[in-house]
Design a protein around this motif. Structure first.
Motif, PDB file in Angstrom:
ATOM      1  N   ASN A  83      33.290  -2.293  15.829  1.00  0.00           N
ATOM      2  CA  ASN A  83      33.855  -3.067  15.146  1.00  0.00           C
ATOM      3  C   ASN A  83      33.358  -4.644  15.466  1.00  0.00           C
ATOM      4  OD1 ASN A  83      35.536  -1.547  13.649  1.00  0.00           O
ATOM      5  ND2 ASN A  83      37.344  -1.755  15.063  1.00  0.00           N
ATOM      6  N   ASP A  84      33.084  -4.819  16.746  1.00  0.00           N
ATOM      7  CA  ASP A  84      32.473  -6.034  16.875  1.00  0.00           C
ATOM      8  C   ASP A  84      30.846  -6.193  16.461  1.00  0.00           C
ATOM      9  OD1 ASP A  84      34.438  -7.200  18.197  1.00  0.00           O
ATOM     10  OD2 ASP A  84      33.811  -6.584  20.181  1.00  0.00           O
ATOM     11  N   ALA A 142      42.989  -0.105  29.992  1.00  0.00           N
ATOM     12  CA  ALA A 142      42.644  -1.166  29.240  1.00  0.00           C
ATOM     13  C   ALA A 142      42.071  -0.543  27.739  1.00  0.00           C
ATOM     14  CB  ALA A 142      41.444  -1.918  29.880  1.00  0.00           C
ATOM     15  N   THR A 143      42.404  -1.624  26.926  1.00  0.00           N
ATOM     16  CA  THR A 143      41.900  -1.045  25.287  1.00  0.00           C
ATOM     17  C   THR A 143      40.784  -1.527  24.932  1.00  0.00           C
ATOM     18  OG1 THR A 143      43.099  -2.817  24.504  1.00  0.00           O
ATOM     19  CG2 THR A 143      44.405  -0.604  24.786  1.00  0.00           C
ATOM     20  N   ARG A 144      39.968  -2.576  25.845  1.00  0.00           N
ATOM     21  CA  ARG A 144      38.776  -3.065  25.657  1.00  0.00           C
ATOM     22  C   ARG A 144      38.162  -3.140  26.880  1.00  0.00           C
ATOM     23  NH1 ARG A 144      37.615  -5.895  20.935  1.00  0.00           N
ATOM     24  NH2 ARG A 144      35.914  -7.258  22.082  1.00  0.00           N
ATOM     25  N   PRO A 145      36.802  -2.815  26.833  1.00  0.00           N
ATOM     26  CA  PRO A 145      36.039  -2.675  28.079  1.00  0.00           C
ATOM     27  C   PRO A 145      36.011  -4.073  28.771  1.00  0.00           C
ATOM     28  CG  PRO A 145      34.528  -3.062  26.224  1.00  0.00           C
ATOM     29  CD  PRO A 145      35.858  -2.758  25.449  1.00  0.00           C
ATOM     30  N   ALA A 193      30.866  -6.607  12.636  1.00  0.00           N
ATOM     31  CA  ALA A 193      31.401  -8.233  12.509  1.00  0.00           C
ATOM     32  C   ALA A 193      30.172  -8.941  12.550  1.00  0.00           C
ATOM     33  CB  ALA A 193      32.432  -8.552  13.350  1.00  0.00           C
ATOM     34  N   VAL A 194      29.418  -8.893  13.536  1.00  0.00           N
ATOM     35  CA  VAL A 194      28.116  -9.659  13.705  1.00  0.00           C
ATOM     36  C   VAL A 194      27.051  -9.200  12.610  1.00  0.00           C
ATOM     37  CG1 VAL A 194      26.284 -10.416  15.362  1.00  0.00           C
ATOM     38  CG2 VAL A 194      28.542  -9.951  16.225  1.00  0.00           C
ATOM     39  N   THR A 195      26.919  -8.153  12.382  1.00  0.00           N
ATOM     40  CA  THR A 195      25.929  -7.678  11.471  1.00  0.00           C
ATOM     41  C   THR A 195      26.192  -8.305  10.059  1.00  0.00           C
ATOM     42  OG1 THR A 195      26.933  -5.489  11.244  1.00  0.00           O
ATOM     43  CG2 THR A 195      24.863  -5.775  12.685  1.00  0.00           C
ATOM     44  N   LYS A 202      28.711   7.733  28.254  1.00  0.00           N
ATOM     45  CA  LYS A 202      28.163   8.032  29.666  1.00  0.00           C
ATOM     46  C   LYS A 202      28.542   7.077  30.873  1.00  0.00           C
ATOM     47  CE  LYS A 202      23.732  10.176  27.778  1.00  0.00           C
ATOM     48  NZ  LYS A 202      22.415  10.071  27.408  1.00  0.00           N
ATOM     49  N   LEU A 203      28.893   6.056  30.328  1.00  0.00           N
ATOM     50  CA  LEU A 203      29.246   4.785  30.968  1.00  0.00           C
ATOM     51  C   LEU A 203      30.804   4.958  31.396  1.00  0.00           C
ATOM     52  CD1 LEU A 203      27.298   1.856  29.961  1.00  0.00           C
ATOM     53  CD2 LEU A 203      26.943   3.110  32.135  1.00  0.00           C
ATOM     54  N   GLY A 204      31.574   5.879  30.729  1.00  0.00           N
ATOM     55  CA  GLY A 204      33.067   6.273  31.034  1.00  0.00           C
ATOM     56  C   GLY A 204      33.817   5.349  29.981  1.00  0.00           C
ATOM     57  N   LEU A 205      33.382   4.437  29.071  1.00  0.00           N
ATOM     58  CA  LEU A 205      34.347   3.843  28.005  1.00  0.00           C
ATOM     59  C   LEU A 205      35.097   4.973  27.267  1.00  0.00           C
ATOM     60  CD1 LEU A 205      32.092   1.923  29.038  1.00  0.00           C
ATOM     61  CD2 LEU A 205      32.628   0.601  26.690  1.00  0.00           C
ATOM     62  N   THR A 206      36.366   4.419  26.824  1.00  0.00           N
ATOM     63  CA  THR A 206      37.224   5.371  26.112  1.00  0.00           C
ATOM     64  C   THR A 206      36.825   5.254  24.449  1.00  0.00           C
ATOM     65  OG1 THR A 206      38.890   3.621  25.599  1.00  0.00           O
ATOM     66  CG2 THR A 206      39.247   4.921  27.786  1.00  0.00           C
ATOM     67  N   ASP A 207      37.283   6.355  23.738  1.00  0.00           N
ATOM     68  CA  ASP A 207      36.943   6.153  22.252  1.00  0.00           C
ATOM     69  C   ASP A 207      37.620   4.649  21.666  1.00  0.00           C
ATOM     70  OD1 ASP A 207      35.587   8.345  22.374  1.00  0.00           O
ATOM     71  OD2 ASP A 207      37.215   9.678  21.577  1.00  0.00           O
ATOM     72  N   ARG A 208      38.771   4.363  22.187  1.00  0.00           N
ATOM     73  CA  ARG A 208      39.339   3.177  21.633  1.00  0.00           C
ATOM     74  C   ARG A 208      38.434   1.939  22.193  1.00  0.00           C
ATOM     75  NH1 ARG A 208      44.050   0.978  19.824  1.00  0.00           N
ATOM     76  NH2 ARG A 208      43.453  -0.886  19.429  1.00  0.00           N
ATOM     77  N   GLN A 209      37.830   2.085  23.342  1.00  0.00           N
ATOM     78  CA  GLN A 209      37.109   0.785  23.702  1.00  0.00           C
ATOM     79  C   GLN A 209      35.702   0.776  22.869  1.00  0.00           C
ATOM     80  OE1 GLN A 209      36.960   1.981  27.851  1.00  0.00           O
ATOM     81  NE2 GLN A 209      38.325   0.582  28.408  1.00  0.00           N
ATOM     82  N   LEU A 210      35.270   2.053  22.494  1.00  0.00           N
ATOM     83  CA  LEU A 210      33.948   2.167  21.611  1.00  0.00           C
ATOM     84  C   LEU A 210      34.089   1.677  20.375  1.00  0.00           C
ATOM     85  CD1 LEU A 210      32.551   5.079  23.279  1.00  0.00           C
ATOM     86  CD2 LEU A 210      31.536   2.786  23.848  1.00  0.00           C
ATOM     87  N   LEU A 211      35.569   2.066  19.644  1.00  0.00           N
ATOM     88  CA  LEU A 211      35.823   1.753  18.259  1.00  0.00           C
ATOM     89  C   LEU A 211      35.853   0.168  18.403  1.00  0.00           C
ATOM     90  CD1 LEU A 211      36.259   2.440  15.527  1.00  0.00           C
ATOM     91  CD2 LEU A 211      38.805   2.562  16.375  1.00  0.00           C
ATOM     92  N   ASP A 212      36.409  -0.575  19.426  1.00  0.00           N
ATOM     93  CA  ASP A 212      36.315  -1.808  19.472  1.00  0.00           C
ATOM     94  C   ASP A 212      34.951  -2.615  19.414  1.00  0.00           C
ATOM     95  OD1 ASP A 212      39.231  -2.080  19.201  1.00  0.00           O
ATOM     96  OD2 ASP A 212      39.539  -2.201  21.432  1.00  0.00           O
ATOM     97  N   LEU A 213      34.186  -1.989  20.283  1.00  0.00           N
ATOM     98  CA  LEU A 213      32.783  -2.561  20.243  1.00  0.00           C
ATOM     99  C   LEU A 213      32.060  -2.160  19.057  1.00  0.00           C
ATOM    100  CD1 LEU A 213      30.651  -4.034  21.774  1.00  0.00           C
ATOM    101  CD2 LEU A 213      30.113  -1.884  22.872  1.00  0.00           C
TER     102      LEU A 213
END
Length: 384
Positions: free
Chosen positions: A127-128, A2-5, A131-133, A114-125
């Motif tokens: 960016n989110d 998956a590319t997003r968490p 966007a909110v800030t 630490k939770l095992g998310l990929t760099d791509r997944q963390l990059l997406d988060l």
């Protein structure tokens, strides 16, 4: 992969960040207090409560995968108002937000790994988060600017009230001293009252800058009174200005009313006669009296102007007499100024004296004629 968490992974990460929101915010504040001067002047306890509430709201919005609602944006608007009231300039508040976002992003990446998310997944988060800030910071800026605007209006009103109180003599000496020193003025110095008329050539802002004495401390205080720039300066202006400026004699701040009355009369006279530059009442000679004493002027009109009538030839004689009196009763200077032969000037002066029945070599009669001719000049100026 998956590319997003997954929703569960995302919620777990954001829930953990939410439980650490206070620690996360405290870390950001400590950095801000070191690197941003205005934050360094505040205690952490003064900054932390509102900062934590905004961080928690950002995290809740991310967890819900939604956008900030109007009530939620209002929280950020209040945050901006609080920072403005605390004296934090808007540009330093933005710097503080950048530190906070950076800390939040770094912590998100650390916990996410630490939770095992990929760099791509963390990059997406990440960016989110940005966007909110971004939406949040606009609301923060609105709040800050609203308070800043209100504070500016309040300061302008306070400054105007102080200037009026000094110039009109309605404030007690102790109150003047206390208020003036708030603006950095030395209340034990003497000052000049000044009044100046803005014009198309010199608008109000430029006029204030031109009248302000140079130096590394406050030397003046101005306000708008009936459309004019009025105030006090500790040094008489020497600049050349293409508008009418009146200045009064030096006086203490609690004795400024007479100085202001003279400055006002000098400016009104200069403006009426289309004279530019800085003038004291003494500089203007008898012109203030010509402007103010209408009863004497009307009598002199009947004596020196009415006998000649309203014809073009009468206007020629009156113009010549006016130039003659303004040139120190010098025929040669008058002829040169008017582009005439000296004999022509002498002829016109004789005709004027014969028709009016005076001798211009008599100082009293010459002064009376000058007075009447200045009133004629004044009327022609306002008619034009």
């Amino acid at each position: 992969m998956a590319t997003r968490p997954t929703p569960a992974d995302r919620r777990a990460l954001l829930a953990r960040l939410l439980t650490h929101a206070t620690d996360l915010t405290t870390t950001a504040i400590e950095r801000m207090r070191v690197e941003v001067p205005s934050y360094g002047r505040l205690d952490t306890e003064q900054i932390l409560p509102t900062a934590v509430s905004t961080v928690e709201q950002v995290l809740r919005t991310l967890a819900a995968e939604s956008e900030l609602t109007e009530p939620e944006l209002a929280l950020f608007t209040e945050h901006g108002k609080t920072r403005a009231r605390q004296g934090i300039p808007v540009h330093e508040m933005f710097n503080g937000w950048r530190f906070a976002v950076r800390v939040a992003t770094d912590e998100t990446i650390t916990m996410g790994r630490k939770l095992g998310l990929t760099d791509r997944q963390l990059l997406d988060l990440a960016n989110d988060i940005l966007a909110v800030t971004d939406s949040a910071i606009l609301a923060v800026a609105r709040g800050h600017l609203e308070v800043e605007f209100q504070q500016t209006l309040h300061d302008q009103q306070h400054r105007s009230d102080l200037v009026r109180g000094i110039l009109f003599g309605t404030l007690a000496a102790a109150e003047i001293r206390f208020q003036a020193e708030r603006y950095g003025l030395d209340s034990f110095r003497v000052y000049h009252a000044v009044r100046a008329r803005p014009s198309a050539a010199v608008p109000a802002e430029a006029l204030v800058r031109a009248l302000e004495p140079a130096g590394d401390r406050p030397h003046a205080l101005f306000a708008v009174i009936d459309g004019d720039i009025a105030g006090i300066v500790d040094t008489a202006p020497t600049v050349e200005l293409p508008t009418a400026v009146g200045i009064g004699p030096a006086a203490r701040l609690d004795r400024m009313e007479p100085s202001f009355l003279r400055a006002t009369r000098a400016m009104a006279t200069a403006d009426a006669f289309e004279l530019t530059g800085v003038h004291t009442l003494a500089d203007l000679g008898l012109l203030p009296a010509v402007l103010a004493d209408s009863e004497v002027g009307e009598e002199l009109d009947r004596r020196y102007l009415l006998p000649l009538g309203e014809s073009e030839s009468a206007a020629t004689l009156l113009d010549t007499a006016q130039h003659y009196l303004s040139n120190g009763m010098r025929v040669d200077h008058t002829a040169k100024e008017m582009g005439l032969h000296t004999n022509t000037v002498r002829y016109r002066l004789r005709r004027f004296q014969d028709l009016v029945g005076i001798d211009l070599t008599d100082p009293d009669r010459a002064l009376e004629a000058w007075w009447a001719l200045q009133r004629r000049r004044l009327r022609r100026t306002h008619r034009d």
